[in-house]
Design a protein around this motif. Sequence first.
Motif, PDB file in Angstrom:
ATOM      1  N   LEU A 136       0.834  -1.202   0.000  1.00 38.47           N
ATOM      2  CA  LEU A 136       0.000   0.000   0.000  1.00 38.47           C
ATOM      3  C   LEU A 136       0.869   1.252   0.000  1.00 38.47           C
ATOM      4  O   LEU A 136       0.580   2.230  -0.705  1.00 38.47           O
ATOM      5  CB  LEU A 136      -0.917  -0.002   1.222  1.00 38.47           C
ATOM      6  CG  LEU A 136      -1.830   1.220   1.408  1.00 38.47           C
ATOM      7  CD1 LEU A 136      -2.896   1.238   0.322  1.00 38.47           C
ATOM      8  CD2 LEU A 136      -2.473   1.209   2.794  1.00 38.47           C
ATOM      9  N   PHE A 137       1.940   1.233   0.786  1.00 38.18           N
ATOM     10  CA  PHE A 137       2.815   2.402   0.891  1.00 38.18           C
ATOM     11  C   PHE A 137       3.769   2.518  -0.304  1.00 38.18           C
ATOM     12  O   PHE A 137       3.986   3.606  -0.843  1.00 38.18           O
ATOM     13  CB  PHE A 137       3.625   2.334   2.185  1.00 38.18           C
ATOM     14  CG  PHE A 137       4.702   3.382   2.273  1.00 38.18           C
ATOM     15  CD1 PHE A 137       4.385   4.696   2.598  1.00 38.18           C
ATOM     16  CD2 PHE A 137       6.026   3.066   1.999  1.00 38.18           C
ATOM     17  CE1 PHE A 137       5.369   5.673   2.663  1.00 38.18           C
ATOM     18  CE2 PHE A 137       7.015   4.037   2.069  1.00 38.18           C
ATOM     19  CZ  PHE A 137       6.687   5.342   2.398  1.00 38.18           C
ATOM     20  N   LEU A 138       4.348   1.408  -0.728  1.00 36.11           N
ATOM     21  CA  LEU A 138       5.413   1.445  -1.723  1.00 36.11           C
ATOM     22  C   LEU A 138       4.890   1.642  -3.147  1.00 36.11           C
ATOM     23  O   LEU A 138       5.614   2.175  -3.999  1.00 36.11           O
ATOM     24  CB  LEU A 138       6.227   0.150  -1.657  1.00 36.11           C
ATOM     25  CG  LEU A 138       7.007  -0.081  -0.353  1.00 36.11           C
ATOM     26  CD1 LEU A 138       7.605  -1.479  -0.340  1.00 36.11           C
ATOM     27  CD2 LEU A 138       8.095   0.975  -0.176  1.00 36.11           C
ATOM     28  N   GLU A 139       3.663   1.256  -3.405  1.00 34.92           N
ATOM     29  CA  GLU A 139       3.128   1.280  -4.770  1.00 34.92           C
ATOM     30  C   GLU A 139       3.149   2.693  -5.351  1.00 34.92           C
ATOM     31  O   GLU A 139       2.658   3.648  -4.755  1.00 34.92           O
ATOM     32  CB  GLU A 139       1.696   0.747  -4.787  1.00 34.92           C
ATOM     33  CG  GLU A 139       1.098   0.658  -6.195  1.00 34.92           C
ATOM     34  CD  GLU A 139      -0.303   0.076  -6.191  1.00 34.92           C
ATOM     35  OE1 GLU A 139      -0.891  -0.034  -7.287  1.00 34.92           O
ATOM     36  OE2 GLU A 139      -0.806  -0.263  -5.112  1.00 34.92           O
ATOM     37  N   GLY A 140       3.766   2.811  -6.524  1.00 31.26           N
ATOM     38  CA  GLY A 140       3.761   4.066  -7.256  1.00 31.26           C
ATOM     39  C   GLY A 140       4.783   5.084  -6.805  1.00 31.26           C
ATOM     40  O   GLY A 140       4.830   6.194  -7.358  1.00 31.26           O
ATOM     41  N   LYS A 141       5.614   4.752  -5.826  1.00 30.56           N
ATOM     42  CA  LYS A 141       6.606   5.709  -5.331  1.00 30.56           C
ATOM     43  C   LYS A 141       7.971   5.439  -5.950  1.00 30.56           C
ATOM     44  O   LYS A 141       8.420   4.292  -6.020  1.00 30.56           O
ATOM     45  CB  LYS A 141       6.714   5.633  -3.797  1.00 30.56           C
ATOM     46  CG  LYS A 141       5.500   6.168  -3.054  1.00 30.56           C
ATOM     47  CD  LYS A 141       5.748   6.163  -1.548  1.00 30.56           C
ATOM     48  CE  LYS A 141       4.602   6.839  -0.798  1.00 30.56           C
ATOM     49  NZ  LYS A 141       3.350   6.081  -0.897  1.00 30.56           N
ATOM     50  N   GLU A 142       8.634   6.501  -6.382  1.00 33.90           N
ATOM     51  CA  GLU A 142      10.003   6.359  -6.868  1.00 33.90           C
ATOM     52  C   GLU A 142      10.924   6.022  -5.698  1.00 33.90           C
ATOM     53  O   GLU A 142      10.681   6.390  -4.554  1.00 33.90           O
ATOM     54  CB  GLU A 142      10.462   7.653  -7.543  1.00 33.90           C
ATOM     55  CG  GLU A 142       9.679   8.001  -8.798  1.00 33.90           C
ATOM     56  CD  GLU A 142      10.205   9.268  -9.455  1.00 33.90           C
ATOM     57  OE1 GLU A 142      11.203   9.823  -8.939  1.00 33.90           O
ATOM     58  OE2 GLU A 142       9.613   9.684 -10.465  1.00 33.90           O
ATOM     59  N   GLN A 143      12.034   5.331  -6.008  1.00 36.98           N
ATOM     60  CA  GLN A 143      12.946   4.906  -4.956  1.00 36.98           C
ATOM     61  C   GLN A 143      13.505   6.084  -4.176  1.00 36.98           C
ATOM     62  O   GLN A 143      13.715   5.994  -2.958  1.00 36.98           O
ATOM     63  CB  GLN A 143      14.098   4.087  -5.545  1.00 36.98           C
ATOM     64  CG  GLN A 143      14.995   3.429  -4.504  1.00 36.98           C
ATOM     65  CD  GLN A 143      14.235   2.466  -3.611  1.00 36.98           C
ATOM     66  OE1 GLN A 143      13.419   1.669  -4.077  1.00 36.98           O
ATOM     67  NE2 GLN A 143      14.479   2.547  -2.296  1.00 36.98           N
ATOM     68  N   SER A 144      13.699   7.210  -4.853  1.00 34.32           N
ATOM     69  CA  SER A 144      14.229   8.387  -4.158  1.00 34.32           C
ATOM     70  C   SER A 144      13.249   8.872  -3.080  1.00 34.32           C
ATOM     71  O   SER A 144      13.672   9.331  -2.010  1.00 34.32           O
ATOM     72  CB  SER A 144      14.507   9.514  -5.153  1.00 34.32           C
ATOM     73  OG  SER A 144      13.323   9.903  -5.837  1.00 34.32           O
ATOM     74  N   VAL A 145      11.954   8.772  -3.362  1.00 32.32           N
ATOM     75  CA  VAL A 145      10.939   9.166  -2.385  1.00 32.32           C
ATOM     76  C   VAL A 145      10.940   8.205  -1.203  1.00 32.32           C
ATOM     77  O   VAL A 145      10.885   8.621  -0.032  1.00 32.32           O
ATOM     78  CB  VAL A 145       9.549   9.215  -3.033  1.00 32.32           C
ATOM     79  CG1 VAL A 145       8.467   9.471  -1.988  1.00 32.32           C
ATOM     80  CG2 VAL A 145       9.507  10.269  -4.122  1.00 32.32           C
ATOM     81  N   VAL A 146      11.035   6.916  -1.503  1.00 34.45           N
ATOM     82  CA  VAL A 146      11.080   5.908  -0.443  1.00 34.45           C
ATOM     83  C   VAL A 146      12.307   6.121   0.430  1.00 34.45           C
ATOM     84  O   VAL A 146      12.228   6.084   1.667  1.00 34.45           O
ATOM     85  CB  VAL A 146      11.084   4.490  -1.045  1.00 34.45           C
ATOM     86  CG1 VAL A 146      11.309   3.438   0.041  1.00 34.45           C
ATOM     87  CG2 VAL A 146       9.780   4.215  -1.798  1.00 34.45           C
TER      88      VAL A 146
END
Length: 245
Positions: A191-201
Amino acid sequence: MTESTQRIAIVTGGSGGIGRAVAERLAADGMSVLVHYAGNPRRAEETVDAIVAAGGTATAFRADVADENEVAALFDEAERRYGGVDVVVHTAGIMLLAPLAELDLDDLDRMHRTNIRGTFVVDQQAARRVRSGGAIINFSTSVTKIALPGYTAYAASKGAVDAMTLILARELRGRDITVNAVAPGPTATPLFLEGKEQSVVDHMASMAPLERLGFPADIAEAVAFLAGPARWVNGQVLYANGGII
């Protein structure tokens, strides 16, 4: 509580992510667990199979958390199969992100139905049915304090959960039932990781002094505390976020 020492837990959203970790942890603590799911019976059965393989007791049940009749049937099943309900952990929710000025109002309504009405409906049944000595645990979010752009509608829906939690704890005066909420920070779930770029994570992982994202097991640890030994913690929102706020 009945004469039996066996405690019974309902975990909504128990088919994956934090909900699965919670279901497995409560089962490991000796509770029989009814694993609720909304639309993916295979994943729910995987949770049940993992609990049973580890020596625990669990079954799965489908319901729409915003439908009062289906939620009543969920509680009926726990009482029929296991004899009662002692712990209710309501992890089920949805997160749809956009800045306030751009959010599709249909998305706002969807989150309102699941996150606000769903919590109200589940808590209503829990307030009527949880046995003395039990615990009701809702799910909020640390975003209500972190105030990340794009999370306005989601955080607003969880702010409503906070209000319900604090007031319900007081409405259950004299019942020996605690009511609290867990407010996770950034947690490594689909739910959290979906659609986020690695830099954002990576940036969000760096926000905590512990310099990592949370894991579902970290959140399950907080739930287990509130569901078991934490009898003097009541009417609180517990922020489980590694120290971000």
